[in-house]
Design a protein around this motif. Structure first.
Motif, PDB file in Angstrom:
ATOM      1  N   MET A 116       0.855  -1.307  -0.010  1.00 10.77           N
ATOM      2  CA  MET A 116      -0.124   0.050   0.082  1.00 10.77           C
ATOM      3  C   MET A 116       0.933   1.302  -0.013  1.00 10.77           C
ATOM      4  SD  MET A 116      -3.134  -0.611  -0.349  1.00 10.77           S
ATOM      5  CE  MET A 116      -3.710   0.891   0.171  1.00 10.77           C
ATOM      6  N   HIS A 117       2.098   1.039   0.948  1.00 19.98           N
ATOM      7  CA  HIS A 117       2.942   2.387   0.967  1.00 19.98           C
ATOM      8  C   HIS A 117       3.402   2.675  -0.635  1.00 19.98           C
ATOM      9  CE1 HIS A 117       2.203   3.126   5.002  1.00 19.98           C
ATOM     10  NE2 HIS A 117       2.714   2.201   5.341  1.00 19.98           N
ATOM     11  N   ALA A 118       3.898   1.302  -1.178  1.00 19.19           N
ATOM     12  CA  ALA A 118       4.376   1.616  -2.630  1.00 19.19           C
ATOM     13  C   ALA A 118       3.458   2.210  -3.621  1.00 19.19           C
ATOM     14  CB  ALA A 118       4.929   0.343  -2.906  1.00 19.19           C
ATOM     15  N   LEU A 119       2.130   1.702  -3.431  1.00 19.09           N
ATOM     16  CA  LEU A 119       1.175   2.070  -4.265  1.00 19.09           C
ATOM     17  C   LEU A 119       1.024   3.647  -4.396  1.00 19.09           C
ATOM     18  CD1 LEU A 119      -1.211  -0.814  -4.361  1.00 19.09           C
ATOM     19  CD2 LEU A 119       0.136  -0.041  -6.213  1.00 19.09           C
ATOM     20  N   ARG A 120       0.613   4.129  -3.031  1.00 18.15           N
ATOM     21  CA  ARG A 120       0.566   5.537  -2.604  1.00 18.15           C
ATOM     22  C   ARG A 120       1.689   6.290  -3.204  1.00 18.15           C
ATOM     23  NH1 ARG A 120      -1.306   3.567   2.597  1.00 18.15           N
ATOM     24  NH2 ARG A 120      -3.635   3.431   2.556  1.00 18.15           N
ATOM     25  N   SER A 121       2.962   6.053  -2.850  1.00 13.31           N
ATOM     26  CA  SER A 121       3.999   6.661  -3.220  1.00 13.31           C
ATOM     27  C   SER A 121       4.128   6.670  -5.133  1.00 13.31           C
ATOM     28  CB  SER A 121       5.397   5.817  -2.949  1.00 13.31           C
ATOM     29  OG  SER A 121       5.512   6.092  -1.448  1.00 13.31           O
ATOM     30  N   THR A 122       3.870   5.543  -5.487  1.00 13.54           N
ATOM     31  CA  THR A 122       3.906   5.585  -6.943  1.00 13.54           C
ATOM     32  C   THR A 122       2.588   6.605  -7.651  1.00 13.54           C
ATOM     33  OG1 THR A 122       4.695   3.434  -6.990  1.00 13.54           O
ATOM     34  CG2 THR A 122       3.694   4.083  -9.077  1.00 13.54           C
ATOM     35  N   ALA A 123       1.499   6.602  -6.871  1.00 10.68           N
ATOM     36  CA  ALA A 123       0.318   7.328  -7.518  1.00 10.68           C
ATOM     37  C   ALA A 123       0.607   8.730  -7.189  1.00 10.68           C
ATOM     38  CB  ALA A 123      -0.856   6.895  -6.583  1.00 10.68           C
ATOM     39  N   ARG A 124       1.280   9.044  -6.080  1.00 12.21           N
ATOM     40  CA  ARG A 124       1.805  10.351  -5.839  1.00 12.21           C
ATOM     41  C   ARG A 124       2.602  11.029  -6.818  1.00 12.21           C
ATOM     42  NH1 ARG A 124       4.588   9.578  -1.696  1.00 12.21           N
ATOM     43  NH2 ARG A 124       6.644  10.030  -3.009  1.00 12.21           N
ATOM     44  N   VAL A 125       3.554  10.227  -7.434  1.00 14.10           N
ATOM     45  CA  VAL A 125       4.899  10.716  -8.179  1.00 14.10           C
ATOM     46  C   VAL A 125       4.000  10.834  -9.737  1.00 14.10           C
ATOM     47  CG1 VAL A 125       6.882  10.153  -9.388  1.00 14.10           C
ATOM     48  CG2 VAL A 125       6.583   9.801  -7.040  1.00 14.10           C
ATOM     49  N   LEU A 126       3.212   9.819 -10.186  1.00 16.42           N
ATOM     50  CA  LEU A 126       2.408  10.051 -11.158  1.00 16.42           C
ATOM     51  C   LEU A 126       1.637  11.281 -11.503  1.00 16.42           C
ATOM     52  CD1 LEU A 126       1.678   6.119 -12.078  1.00 16.42           C
ATOM     53  CD2 LEU A 126       3.497   7.592 -12.921  1.00 16.42           C
ATOM     54  N   LEU A 127       0.741  11.186 -10.343  1.00 17.62           N
ATOM     55  CA  LEU A 127      -0.200  12.603 -10.211  1.00 17.62           C
ATOM     56  C   LEU A 127       0.495  13.779 -10.292  1.00 17.62           C
ATOM     57  CD1 LEU A 127      -2.845  11.457  -7.426  1.00 17.62           C
ATOM     58  CD2 LEU A 127      -3.318  11.948 -10.005  1.00 17.62           C
ATOM     59  N   LEU A 128       1.673  13.940  -9.744  1.00 14.26           N
ATOM     60  CA  LEU A 128       2.584  15.111  -9.529  1.00 14.26           C
ATOM     61  C   LEU A 128       3.128  15.255 -10.890  1.00 14.26           C
ATOM     62  CD1 LEU A 128       4.423  14.924  -6.115  1.00 14.26           C
ATOM     63  CD2 LEU A 128       2.373  16.543  -6.873  1.00 14.26           C
ATOM     64  N   LEU A 129       3.580  14.212 -11.477  1.00 15.94           N
ATOM     65  CA  LEU A 129       4.059  14.371 -12.977  1.00 15.94           C
ATOM     66  C   LEU A 129       3.022  14.688 -13.966  1.00 15.94           C
ATOM     67  CD1 LEU A 129       6.142  11.183 -13.449  1.00 15.94           C
ATOM     68  CD2 LEU A 129       7.235  13.527 -13.546  1.00 15.94           C
ATOM     69  N   PHE A 130       1.848  14.418 -13.763  1.00 13.39           N
ATOM     70  CA  PHE A 130       0.767  14.830 -14.527  1.00 13.39           C
ATOM     71  C   PHE A 130       0.424  16.325 -14.438  1.00 13.39           C
ATOM     72  CE2 PHE A 130      -3.973  15.606 -15.112  1.00 13.39           C
ATOM     73  CZ  PHE A 130      -4.148  15.253 -16.333  1.00 13.39           C
ATOM     74  N   ALA A 131       0.384  16.743 -13.182  1.00 10.62           N
ATOM     75  CA  ALA A 131       0.022  17.948 -12.800  1.00 10.62           C
ATOM     76  C   ALA A 131       1.289  19.102 -13.424  1.00 10.62           C
ATOM     77  CB  ALA A 131      -0.147  18.212 -11.430  1.00 10.62           C
ATOM     78  N   ASP A 132       2.424  18.590 -13.147  1.00 14.94           N
ATOM     79  CA  ASP A 132       3.357  19.405 -13.581  1.00 14.94           C
ATOM     80  C   ASP A 132       3.498  19.609 -15.217  1.00 14.94           C
ATOM     81  OD1 ASP A 132       4.373  19.793 -10.920  1.00 14.94           O
ATOM     82  OD2 ASP A 132       5.655  18.200 -11.088  1.00 14.94           O
ATOM     83  N   ILE A 133       3.448  18.320 -15.981  1.00  9.44           N
ATOM     84  CA  ILE A 133       3.219  18.544 -17.228  1.00  9.44           C
ATOM     85  C   ILE A 133       2.028  19.531 -17.843  1.00  9.44           C
ATOM     86  CG2 ILE A 133       2.875  17.112 -19.571  1.00  9.44           C
ATOM     87  CD1 ILE A 133       4.425  14.835 -18.295  1.00  9.44           C
ATOM     88  N   ALA A 134       1.007  19.297 -17.091  1.00  9.10           N
ATOM     89  CA  ALA A 134      -0.140  20.067 -17.390  1.00  9.10           C
ATOM     90  C   ALA A 134       0.319  21.669 -17.075  1.00  9.10           C
ATOM     91  CB  ALA A 134      -1.453  19.540 -16.376  1.00  9.10           C
TER      92      ALA A 134
END
Length: 478
Positions: free
Chosen positions: A1-19
């Motif tokens: 769960m911690h790994a999934l949360r960390s991965t989801a956080r990084v992916l969402l931040l990448l999406f937000a930064d590209i946007a």
């Protein structure tokens, strides 16, 4: 769960930064191609970065790399940190515009650099703020099946410090507090309590508590002995649960602990931001730059004020007083003269007019000693401008505690000396909070010490930006 949360956080931040990059790129394209800006075409080309260097995909890649190096994808509050975000943007824009520095000259590239940093930094901050608020709202929706982190607290639930930790964790609703584990055998209430106030057991029962409760994170917010800490570590490691320990210095929010090792012994160095050598050097460089440019910009105004003082009353243009600076060292503080010659000798006769009731805050509205030009200068705080020379000499800073008289030190209590921990400033928290309208010396000391404890370049910038509105409001200016 911690790994999934960390991965989801990084992916969402990448999406937000590209946007954010695409948003800034689209805005830049509109500015450069809009027919409405054609009359300002030359100015636009000078201020707005060219799309090729600042809006190309190389900037998008550099932005991700810069934010990654600055730690803006880390967990906790690091990804929300303004300092980390703008550090990453500064690095990204510098990487892209470095080649242009040698091809187009320093002046246009510096302008484009500042423009690109401001625009791209604002876009990234806006997108991350929206993302943070969106996640907080979605987690509160039951049908969203939120992956909210389930937290168990270790400590005394009746301890105010532990309660403060629970309240801060639950404030934004993104963490679910399942209950407490007490360092001692708890006295269970007659009526069972469920929810975040429920006591699940003691540290000795931790294995069973973890087995029967779906816990992701254990937060140690109280003191435990070495045996209990060993048991706690063994249990959370075996259960695959994350362990967070609240710093014992958390209640002193202005203390900055940092790990340090001497001869294989581990310590925590406790300091405040304003006492670190590198911070003092940065502050000094900003003071020199700000005071130097400020004196050049206002030199015509200084000349006009000097002429007005000479024409208005007999005496010198400047007035120097002995004041106390950092560490109790004295210096001569410069001001424009606003009183008639010999006004200091009349101070004792006018003591009964002091509105603060405290000799350390000697303020008299409609002071009879003030000249006509002096009244105008005090009203708009223009009499303080010569203190820029004190800043250049290193006696003062642009922002800091207000300097007081050496005679006041005899009346100081121990906690009053904390305000001597930084260079005195032309402006500060006291000035932007009301100046002479604050007549409680303890409140003045509190504001000065708060500034020292919280010091950062961002705080200095915030105070400088608030100084002009405070002057225009003329609150407490006499």
């Amino acid at each position: 769960m911690h790994a999934l949360r960390s991965t989801a956080r990084v992916l969402l931040l990448l999406f937000a930064d590209i946007a954010a990059f695409l948003l800034a790129r689209a805005t830049l394209n509109v500015v450069q191609t809009s027919h409405k800006l054609e009359p300002l075409d030359a100015a636009t080309r000078w201020i707005v970065p060219p799309l090729g260097s600042a809006g190309g995909w190389q900037m998008g890649g550099a932005l991700v790399v810069g934010l990654l190096i600055a730690g803006a994808y880390h967990s906790g509050d690091d990804w929300r940190s303004i300092r980390r975000i703008f550090s990453g943007v500064l690095l990204a824009v510098g990487l892209v515009l470095w080649r242009d520095l040698w091809l187009r000259g320093i002046a246009p590239v510096v302008v484009h650099y500042l423009t690109a940093v401001a625009g791209l930094g604002a876009a990234v901050m806006l997108n991350r703020f929206v993302l943070d608020r969106l996640i907080a709202r979605l987690i509160r929706i039951p049908t969203f099946h939120s992956p909210a982190e389930r937290v168990m607290l270790v400590g005394d639930p009746d301890d105010p410090a532990s309660q403060r930790v629970r309240e801060r964790l639950a404030h934004f609703g993104v963490l679910e507090v399942v209950g407490w584990v007490s360092p001692r055998v708890p006295d269970l209430p007659d009526v069972p309590v469920e929810g975040p106030h429920e006591v699940l057991g003691s540290v000795d029962d931790l294995w069973n508590v973890l087995q029967h409760n779906a816990v992701d994170t254990v937060v140690l917010c109280g003191l435990v002995d070495d045996a209990q800490l060993k048991l706690l570590m063994e249990a959370v490691v075996s259960a695959g649960v994350r362990l967070l320990a609240v710093s014992r210095y958390d209640r002193l929010g202005w203390v900055r602990p940092s790990p340090i090792s001497y001869r294989s012994l581990s310590f925590m160095e406790l300091t405040v931001p304003s006492l670190r050598a590198q911070q003092m050097w940065i502050k000094r460089m900003v003071d020199l730059l700000g005071a130097g440019l400020g004196l050049l910009a206002i030199s015509p105004l200084l000349t006009l004020i000097a002429i007005a003082i000479k024409l208005d009353s007999r005496g010198p243009v400047f007035f120097a007083q002995e004041r106390v600076g950092q560490g109790g060292r004295t210096f001569r503080m410069m001001k424009f003269r606003t009183m008639r010659v010999g006004a200091d000798a009349e101070k004792a006769k006018l003591a009964h007019l002091n509105t603060s009731g405290d000799a350390r805050l000697f303020k008299i509205p409609n002071d009879p000693r003030v000249t006509r030009v002096g009244a105008v200068l005090r009203k708009w705080s223009l009499d303080e401008l010569p203190q820029l020379f004190n800043v250049l000499r290193g006696d003062m800073s642009l922002v800091g505690p207000r300097p007081f008289f050496e005679s006041d030190l005899a009346t100081y209590r121990e906690h009053h000396f904390g305000r001597l921990g930084a260079l005195p400033g032309i402006t500060g928290l006291w000035q932007v909070s009301g100046r002479s309208s604050i007549t409680d010396f303890e409140e003045v000391v509190r504001l000065d010490c708060e500034y020292i404890h919280r010091w950062s370049l961002w705080l200095d910038l915030e105070i400088l930006l608030k100084t002009l509105p405070a002057v225009l409001r003329r609150t407490g200016a006499y």
